[in-house]
Enzyme design. Structure first.
Site, PDB file in Angstrom:
ATOM      1  N   ASP A   1       6.806  -0.653   0.436  1.00 13.71           N
ATOM      2  CA  ASP A   1       6.536   0.756   0.756  1.00 13.71           C
ATOM      3  C   ASP A   1       7.172   1.125   2.100  1.00 13.71           C
ATOM      4  O   ASP A   1       7.103   2.275   2.534  1.00 13.71           O
ATOM      5  CB  ASP A   1       5.035   1.070   0.720  1.00 13.71           C
ATOM      6  CG  ASP A   1       4.223   0.221   1.665  1.00 13.71           C
ATOM      7  OD1 ASP A   1       4.796  -0.641   2.366  1.00 13.71           O
ATOM      8  OD2 ASP A   1       2.992   0.424   1.716  1.00 13.71           O
ATOM      9  N   SER A   2       7.853   0.147   2.724  1.00 11.83           N
ATOM     10  CA  SER A   2       8.697   0.453   3.881  1.00 11.83           C
ATOM     11  C   SER A   2       9.832   1.398   3.468  1.00 11.83           C
ATOM     12  O   SER A   2      10.515   1.954   4.331  1.00 11.83           O
ATOM     13  CB  SER A   2       9.275  -0.832   4.487  1.00 11.83           C
ATOM     14  OG  SER A   2       9.857  -1.636   3.493  1.00 11.83           O
TER      15      SER A   2
ATOM     16  N   GLU B   1       1.945 -10.969   8.062  1.00 12.11           N
ATOM     17  CA  GLU B   1       2.791 -10.122   8.909  1.00 12.11           C
ATOM     18  C   GLU B   1       2.287 -10.106  10.343  1.00 12.11           C
ATOM     19  O   GLU B   1       1.113  -9.810  10.608  1.00 12.11           O
ATOM     20  CB  GLU B   1       2.843  -8.690   8.345  1.00 12.11           C
ATOM     21  CG  GLU B   1       3.723  -7.771   9.196  1.00 12.11           C
ATOM     22  CD  GLU B   1       4.125  -6.469   8.520  1.00 12.11           C
ATOM     23  OE1 GLU B   1       3.812  -6.276   7.325  1.00 12.11           O
ATOM     24  OE2 GLU B   1       4.755  -5.634   9.198  1.00 12.11           O
TER      25      GLU B   1
ATOM     26  N   GLU C   1      -2.196  -4.677   0.125  1.00 15.78           N
ATOM     27  CA  GLU C   1      -2.578  -5.037   1.493  1.00 15.78           C
ATOM     28  C   GLU C   1      -4.102  -5.190   1.572  1.00 15.78           C
ATOM     29  O   GLU C   1      -4.834  -4.360   1.041  1.00 15.78           O
ATOM     30  CB  GLU C   1      -2.132  -3.943   2.478  1.00 15.78           C
ATOM     31  CG  GLU C   1      -0.627  -3.842   2.612  1.00 15.78           C
ATOM     32  CD  GLU C   1      -0.191  -2.807   3.648  1.00 15.78           C
ATOM     33  OE1 GLU C   1      -1.060  -2.230   4.350  1.00 15.78           O
ATOM     34  OE2 GLU C   1       1.029  -2.576   3.759  1.00 15.78           O
TER      35      GLU C   1
ATOM     36  N   ASP D   1       5.229  -2.935  -3.969  1.00 18.61           N
ATOM     37  CA  ASP D   1       4.020  -2.552  -3.232  1.00 18.61           C
ATOM     38  C   ASP D   1       3.247  -1.468  -3.970  1.00 18.61           C
ATOM     39  O   ASP D   1       3.831  -0.466  -4.410  1.00 18.61           O
ATOM     40  CB  ASP D   1       4.410  -1.965  -1.856  1.00 18.61           C
ATOM     41  CG  ASP D   1       4.400  -3.006  -0.758  1.00 18.61           C
ATOM     42  OD1 ASP D   1       3.616  -3.978  -0.848  1.00 18.61           O
ATOM     43  OD2 ASP D   1       5.165  -2.837   0.203  1.00 18.61           O
TER      44      ASP D   1
ATOM     45  N   LYS E   1       2.176  -6.024  -5.012  1.00 20.06           N
ATOM     46  CA  LYS E   1       1.611  -6.490  -3.743  1.00 20.06           C
ATOM     47  C   LYS E   1       0.595  -5.458  -3.247  1.00 20.06           C
ATOM     48  O   LYS E   1       0.844  -4.256  -3.334  1.00 20.06           O
ATOM     49  CB  LYS E   1       2.722  -6.704  -2.708  1.00 20.06           C
ATOM     50  CG  LYS E   1       2.195  -7.082  -1.321  1.00 20.06           C
ATOM     51  CD  LYS E   1       3.271  -7.695  -0.433  1.00 20.06           C
ATOM     52  CE  LYS E   1       4.153  -6.706   0.285  1.00 20.06           C
ATOM     53  NZ  LYS E   1       3.471  -5.758   1.185  1.00 20.06           N
TER      54      LYS E   1
HETATM   55  O1  KIV Z   1       6.871  -2.780   2.817  1.00 21.35           O
HETATM   56  C1  KIV Z   1       7.419  -3.798   3.274  1.00 21.35           C
HETATM   57  O2  KIV Z   1       8.623  -3.819   3.551  1.00 21.35           O
HETATM   58  C2  KIV Z   1       6.597  -4.980   3.505  1.00 21.35           C
HETATM   59  C3  KIV Z   1       7.233  -6.133   4.221  1.00 21.35           C
HETATM   60  C4  KIV Z   1       7.305  -5.834   5.669  1.00 21.35           C
HETATM   61  C5  KIV Z   1       6.541  -7.404   3.967  1.00 21.35           C
HETATM   62  O3  KIV Z   1       5.470  -5.013   3.133  1.00 21.35           O
END
Ligand code: KIV
Length: 271
Positions: free
Chosen positions: A51-52, A189, A122, A90, A120
């Protein structure tokens, strides 16, 4: 008989075996077809549709605004490119925190509409019911502990997490809960390297670190950061392998110059 060698796809089983034999796991983020084609060809074990994307693709300050539909769009583009890498996506902010039913629905949408291989989430103990429910539906889940950017307004900063004993102990407990809940791997992280080592030795599933030291079972970076596309972003944990910002800017300036000077296109570059 085909002369082409069959490509052996990476699975959760492959990653587990890599941990067992001490072979490091490589993961980079990817958000689009072109980049995913290169990264898969390069031999990355895992591609994370993070989600980055909210930051590096859309220009938002945080990861919070990106939607489930937008994540599915990015994930579908990545999946179309991949022949070998395991693709994890994510679950974006707001698509799983409500309850485990909502979490399952979001995970199912990602798997069905993008063709990804896992999701994924969090968080630790507080999301374990959702993790279990998603895994029960046959969907592999990767956990994410330490700095969890979807909670940035709770933390207040992006600095290193779990430096104090109480938070470190909670992180270890959370890692064990995620393992018991069935996660196939956990991202750690921005936590102290010593703590990441303890967690990596305590659990049998792979840990994948970002700013968490050398003893994690694998390493992940945001691809735009490691290829130098993100202007002015130089945290200590980041190793930048190429400066594409300057390279692309240079190329663009050369193009401008060539067009303005009527050098481009030349006779061989036209019909
Ligand atoms: O969203 C992302 O890029 C991440 C990584 C930093 C692990 O969760």
């Amino acid at each position: 008989m085909s002369i082409h060698k069959e490509v052996k796809r990476v699975t959760t089983h492959t990653l587990q075996e890599m941990k067992q034999r001490g072979e490091k796991i490589t993961m980079l983020t990817a958000y689009d077809y072109s980049m995913a084609t290169i990264l898969d060809d390069a031999g990355l074990d895992v591609l994370l549709v993070g989600d980055s994307a909210s930051n590096v693709m859309a220009g938002h300050e945080t990861t919070l605004p990106i939607t489930l539909d937008q994540m599915i769009y990015h994930a579908s583009s990545v999946v179309r490119a991949v022949k070998r890498s395991f693709v994890v996506v994510d679950l974006p902010f707001g698509s799983y925190q409500g309850n485990s039913r909502e979490a399952l629905n979001s995970a199912i949408r990602i798997m069905k509409e993008s063709g990804a291989h896992g999701v994924k989430l969090e968080g630790g103990t507080e999301i374990s019911e959702s993790v279990r429910r998603i895994i029960t539906a046959g969907i592999p889940v990767m956990g994410h502990l330490g700095l969890t950017p979807q909670s940035i307004y709770k933390f207040g900063t992006y600095t290193v997490r779990a430096k104090e004993t109480e938070e470190a102990e909670k992180l270890i407990a959370d890692a064990l809960v995620l393992q018991e809940s069935g996660c196939f791997a956990i991202v750690l992280e921005k936590i102290p390297a010593k703590l990441a080592k303890i967690v990596s030795e305590k659990i049998s599933i792979p840990t994948i670190g970002i700013g968490a030291g050398a003893d994690c079972d694998g390493q992940v970076l945001v691809v735009n950061d490691m290829i130098g596309l993100t202007k002015g972003f130089h945290p200590r944990f980041l190793r930048q392998y190429i400066n594409l910002y300057e390279g692309i800017k240079d190329a663009a300036q050369n193009f401008i110059q060539d067009v303005k000077s009527k050098d481009f296109p030349n006779e061989n570059e036209q019909y």
